[in-house]
Design a protein around this motif. Structure first.
Motif, PDB file in Angstrom:
ATOM      1  N   GLY A  50      16.358  -3.548 -20.875  1.00 54.71           N
ATOM      2  CA  GLY A  50      15.780  -3.456 -19.546  1.00 54.71           C
ATOM      3  C   GLY A  50      16.280  -4.480 -18.551  1.00 54.71           C
ATOM      4  O   GLY A  50      15.716  -4.616 -17.464  1.00 54.71           O
ATOM      5  N   THR A  51      17.360  -5.190 -18.885  1.00 59.03           N
ATOM      6  CA  THR A  51      17.935  -6.173 -17.963  1.00 59.03           C
ATOM      7  C   THR A  51      19.020  -5.506 -17.147  1.00 59.03           C
ATOM      8  O   THR A  51      20.009  -5.000 -17.689  1.00 59.03           O
ATOM      9  CB  THR A  51      18.496  -7.380 -18.739  1.00 59.03           C
ATOM     10  N   THR A  52      18.853  -5.518 -15.828  1.00 63.77           N
ATOM     11  CA  THR A  52      19.777  -4.817 -14.941  1.00 63.77           C
ATOM     12  C   THR A  52      20.650  -5.752 -14.111  1.00 63.77           C
ATOM     13  O   THR A  52      21.622  -5.299 -13.500  1.00 63.77           O
ATOM     14  CB  THR A  52      18.996  -3.878 -14.003  1.00 63.77           C
ATOM     15  N   THR A  53      20.316  -7.046 -14.072  1.00 58.88           N
ATOM     16  CA  THR A  53      21.144  -8.040 -13.386  1.00 58.88           C
ATOM     17  C   THR A  53      21.151  -9.316 -14.223  1.00 58.88           C
ATOM     18  O   THR A  53      20.128  -9.695 -14.797  1.00 58.88           O
ATOM     19  CB  THR A  53      20.606  -8.349 -11.976  1.00 58.88           C
ATOM     20  N   ALA A  54      22.313  -9.991 -14.271  1.00 59.49           N
ATOM     21  CA  ALA A  54      22.409 -11.242 -15.014  1.00 59.49           C
ATOM     22  C   ALA A  54      23.449 -12.151 -14.376  1.00 59.49           C
ATOM     23  O   ALA A  54      24.388 -11.676 -13.718  1.00 59.49           O
ATOM     24  CB  ALA A  54      22.777 -10.977 -16.478  1.00 59.49           C
ATOM     25  N   LEU A  55      23.247 -13.453 -14.575  1.00 60.28           N
ATOM     26  CA  LEU A  55      24.222 -14.483 -14.200  1.00 60.28           C
ATOM     27  C   LEU A  55      24.925 -14.890 -15.486  1.00 60.28           C
ATOM     28  O   LEU A  55      24.293 -15.442 -16.390  1.00 60.28           O
ATOM     29  CB  LEU A  55      23.516 -15.663 -13.546  1.00 60.28           C
ATOM     30  N   ASP A  64       9.661  -5.654 -27.635  1.00 55.26           N
ATOM     31  CA  ASP A  64      11.093  -5.955 -27.753  1.00 55.26           C
ATOM     32  C   ASP A  64      11.840  -4.757 -27.179  1.00 55.26           C
ATOM     33  O   ASP A  64      11.278  -4.017 -26.372  1.00 55.26           O
ATOM     34  CB  ASP A  64      11.489  -6.268 -29.203  1.00 55.26           C
ATOM     35  N   ASP A  65      13.089  -4.535 -27.582  1.00 58.05           N
ATOM     36  CA  ASP A  65      13.868  -3.455 -26.987  1.00 58.05           C
ATOM     37  C   ASP A  65      13.242  -2.077 -27.215  1.00 58.05           C
ATOM     38  O   ASP A  65      13.457  -1.152 -26.419  1.00 58.05           O
ATOM     39  CB  ASP A  65      15.308  -3.481 -27.511  1.00 58.05           C
ATOM     40  N   ARG A  66      12.436  -1.938 -28.251  1.00 60.21           N
ATOM     41  CA  ARG A  66      11.796  -0.643 -28.515  1.00 60.21           C
ATOM     42  C   ARG A  66      10.788  -0.283 -27.424  1.00 60.21           C
ATOM     43  O   ARG A  66      10.461   0.899 -27.250  1.00 60.21           O
ATOM     44  CB  ARG A  66      11.102  -0.672 -29.882  1.00 60.21           C
ATOM     45  N   ALA A  67      10.296  -1.281 -26.709  1.00 64.55           N
ATOM     46  CA  ALA A  67       9.308  -1.041 -25.657  1.00 64.55           C
ATOM     47  C   ALA A  67       9.950  -0.614 -24.329  1.00 64.55           C
ATOM     48  O   ALA A  67       9.233  -0.335 -23.370  1.00 64.55           O
ATOM     49  CB  ALA A  67       8.448  -2.277 -25.452  1.00 64.55           C
ATOM     50  N   ILE A  68      11.277  -0.599 -24.266  1.00 64.79           N
ATOM     51  CA  ILE A  68      11.962  -0.135 -23.055  1.00 64.79           C
ATOM     52  C   ILE A  68      12.236   1.351 -23.215  1.00 64.79           C
ATOM     53  O   ILE A  68      13.196   1.772 -23.865  1.00 64.79           O
ATOM     54  CB  ILE A  68      13.279  -0.912 -22.817  1.00 64.79           C
ATOM     55  N   ARG A  69      11.363   2.167 -22.625  1.00 66.75           N
ATOM     56  CA  ARG A  69      11.490   3.621 -22.777  1.00 66.75           C
ATOM     57  C   ARG A  69      12.688   4.149 -22.006  1.00 66.75           C
ATOM     58  O   ARG A  69      13.471   4.947 -22.516  1.00 66.75           O
ATOM     59  CB  ARG A  69      10.217   4.310 -22.294  1.00 66.75           C
ATOM     60  N   ARG A  70      12.832   3.723 -20.747  1.00 64.60           N
ATOM     61  CA  ARG A  70      13.965   4.136 -19.932  1.00 64.60           C
ATOM     62  C   ARG A  70      14.371   2.976 -19.029  1.00 64.60           C
ATOM     63  O   ARG A  70      13.555   2.127 -18.686  1.00 64.60           O
ATOM     64  CB  ARG A  70      13.641   5.344 -19.025  1.00 64.60           C
ATOM     65  N   CYS A  71      15.625   2.991 -18.647  1.00 64.59           N
ATOM     66  CA  CYS A  71      16.161   2.004 -17.705  1.00 64.59           C
ATOM     67  C   CYS A  71      16.922   2.772 -16.633  1.00 64.59           C
ATOM     68  O   CYS A  71      17.700   3.686 -16.948  1.00 64.59           O
ATOM     69  CB  CYS A  71      17.083   1.032 -18.448  1.00 64.59           C
ATOM     70  N   TYR A  72      16.701   2.399 -15.372  1.00 63.04           N
ATOM     71  CA  TYR A  72      17.344   3.068 -14.244  1.00 63.04           C
ATOM     72  C   TYR A  72      18.172   2.070 -13.452  1.00 63.04           C
ATOM     73  O   TYR A  72      17.732   0.945 -13.196  1.00 63.04           O
ATOM     74  CB  TYR A  72      16.292   3.681 -13.316  1.00 63.04           C
ATOM     75  N   VAL A  73      19.371   2.496 -13.075  1.00 61.31           N
ATOM     76  CA  VAL A  73      20.261   1.696 -12.236  1.00 61.31           C
ATOM     77  C   VAL A  73      20.547   2.489 -10.974  1.00 61.31           C
ATOM     78  O   VAL A  73      21.059   3.618 -11.037  1.00 61.31           O
ATOM     79  CB  VAL A  73      21.563   1.343 -12.970  1.00 61.31           C
ATOM     80  N   MET A  74      20.191   1.941  -9.832  1.00 64.12           N
ATOM     81  CA  MET A  74      20.351   2.629  -8.544  1.00 64.12           C
ATOM     82  C   MET A  74      19.771   4.048  -8.611  1.00 64.12           C
ATOM     83  O   MET A  74      20.331   5.011  -8.114  1.00 64.12           O
ATOM     84  CB  MET A  74      21.815   2.664  -8.118  1.00 64.12           C
ATOM     85  N   ASP A  96      16.723  -0.385  -9.158  1.00 63.89           N
ATOM     86  CA  ASP A  96      16.910  -0.768 -10.556  1.00 63.89           C
ATOM     87  C   ASP A  96      15.519  -0.989 -11.130  1.00 63.89           C
ATOM     88  O   ASP A  96      14.778  -1.866 -10.650  1.00 63.89           O
ATOM     89  CB  ASP A  96      17.714  -2.068 -10.672  1.00 63.89           C
ATOM     90  N   PHE A  97      15.144  -0.224 -12.144  1.00 61.67           N
ATOM     91  CA  PHE A  97      13.806  -0.401 -12.707  1.00 61.67           C
ATOM     92  C   PHE A  97      13.760   0.055 -14.159  1.00 61.67           C
ATOM     93  O   PHE A  97      14.688   0.708 -14.655  1.00 61.67           O
ATOM     94  CB  PHE A  97      12.745   0.336 -11.864  1.00 61.67           C
TER      95      PHE A  97
END
Length: 435
Positions: free
Chosen positions: A130-135, A417-427, A383-384
């Motif tokens: 669920g991470t859509t932006t990173a440094l 953890d990652d299992r709890a991210i059902r969907r990830c949207y970019v733009m 992004d959500f």
């Protein structure tokens, strides 16, 4: 990109400001049954479903997320993509960990094909969590940044990355020079900074591995390019701090070394910052520089406990960093759970609401990107993520007992953890989950 209006229905949460600084109830918007309106990759509005449904055209696509909780995409303010290959390596503290694990792994990133393969895996793993932006730290190789930026561009991501700078106290095969790093930085800025959703960061690894000449070159470039980021490490480990003082006996503090070369300014982000004094924190605040709080790394490497209260008292912006591979998880949920424990050990408080603020709008503010990402403000990039609060039997059982939003979020960051991210949207577009 879909130009038609799409309505995403589910529980919605986003932040308007820092719950730690203001009345918590006014710091966020939460709808138990809400609609998030998206078109052309941007947020068009949000609100209670009961109210908004009656205002929508009949042909609007409604995406039902059931019992999912929609949040802005998570923002990781400090992570090393080349260290994906050494996550979970243990038994060392910082300086030995660098020499035993990090430097041998990073030596491989002169190979462009290898760098791209790792970059692809790394970005898939971020999105899975669920991470859509990173440094992001690259290696000393220019190819490492090109590979990362190409992979990010192909996914339409808003990412920030830079080439690590090291011209001393590191293996010969990972050593650049002040002149070569400056040439590479300038070429990479020209190619990538401001291209699509990409940004560049001037990235001296840390004061130990950069000569005075290299630091001066970095500072000169930072002054010429004020909208480029500065990204490095600061006050992580006592052995590191002692070495910095040995190499720079003139300095008042570790931060003072960066400051002398013009590297403490707006859009500077320093990871860790565990062992600072009030003068250092005041300087970071004055310069509008930010901090990346990296709890899993700080605990795993035995570096220390971040002082949330002192950072707040000084008014310094900070966000969350996973710091993979010293950090032990790509998951922002697990990272928030460890941040809560760090606060407990300090006899301080990190509420669940504030934790999720730090992972979203707080991170965007550290990166000076809150006008584009980090919240569901109208016009922001869409992004959500959709959290599944029944992703595991235990999480489902405990979430069913939650009576407040605070309890729900606490369970997500404790058991998720990652299992709890059902969907990830970019733009506004759903990301296909990597196998």
């Amino acid at each position: 990109m879909n130009a038609r209006l799409t309505a995403h229905r589910g529980a919605l949460l986003h932040f308007l400001t820092d719950p730690g600084e203001h009345d918590e109830a006014g710091a966020y918007e939460y709808f138990t049954d809400g609609l998030l309106l998206v078109a052309d990759g941007r947020v068009q509005g949000l609100g209670p479903a009961e109210t908004l449904l009656a205002t929508l055209p009949a042909d609007v696509e409604i995406v039902e997320h059931g019992n999912g909780l929609l949040l802005p995409g998570f923002i990781d303010t400090h992570i090393h993509y080349p260290q994906t290959e050494i996550i979970g390596s243990g038994g060392r503290q910082l300086l030995d960990w660098l020499s035993d694990y990090t430097f041998p792994a990073e030596a491989r990133f002169g190979d462009a094909a290898y760098a791209r393969e790792v970059a692809d895996f790394f970005l898939d793993e971020l999105l899975r969590n669920g991470t859509t932006t990173a440094l992001v730290f690259g290696t000393v190789h220019r190819t490492s940044v090109d590979a990362f930026m190409q992979a990010s561009q192909s996914r339409g991501l808003r990412m920030i990355a830079g080439k690590a700078m090291m011209d001393r106290h590191c293996p010969e095969n990972l050593r650049d020079t002040a002149a070569s790093s400056d040439r590479d930085n300038r070429a990479l800025i020209e190619r990538w900074h401001g291209t699509d959703r990409l940004h560049y960061a001037i990235t001296p690894r840390f004061a130990v591995t950069c000569s005075d000449a290299q630091m001066q070159a970095a500072g000169t470039l930072a002054a010429e390019q004020p909208d480029v980021y500065v990204h490095s490490h600061l006050a992580e480990n006592f052995g590191e701090i002692d070495w910095v003082h040995e190499l720079h006996p003139w300095s008042r503090s570790y931060l003072d070394v960066y400051d002398r070369y013009g590297l403490v300014r707006e859009r500077s982000v320093y990871a860790h910052c565990l062992h600072l004094d009030d003068t250092d924190r005041a300087r970071l605040h004055e310069a509008e520089a930010g901090i990346a709080f990296c709890p899993t790394s700080n605990l795993y490497l035995g570096s220390g406990l971040f002082d949330l209260a002192a950072t707040d008292a000084a008014g310094v912006r900070f966000g969350m960093g996973t710091d993979v591979g010293g950090g032990t998880s790509f998951s922002m949920l697990r990272t928030l759970g460890e941040a809560y424990k760090v606060a407990q050990l300090r006899q301080q408080t990190l509420t669940p609401l504030r934790a999720f603020y730090l992972a979203t709008l707080g991170g965007a503010r550290v990166l000076h990107l809150d006008d584009r990402i980090g919240s569901f403000r109208s016009g922001n990039e869409a992004d959500f993520v959709v959290l599944d609060l029944a992703a595991t039997p235990l999480l489902a059982r405990r979430s069913a007992q939650a009576r407040t939003l605070d309890e729900t979020l606490r369970l997500a960051m404790t058991l998720g953890d990652d299992r709890a991210i059902r969907r990830c949207y970019v733009m506004g577009e759903a990301v296909e989950r990597a196998a």
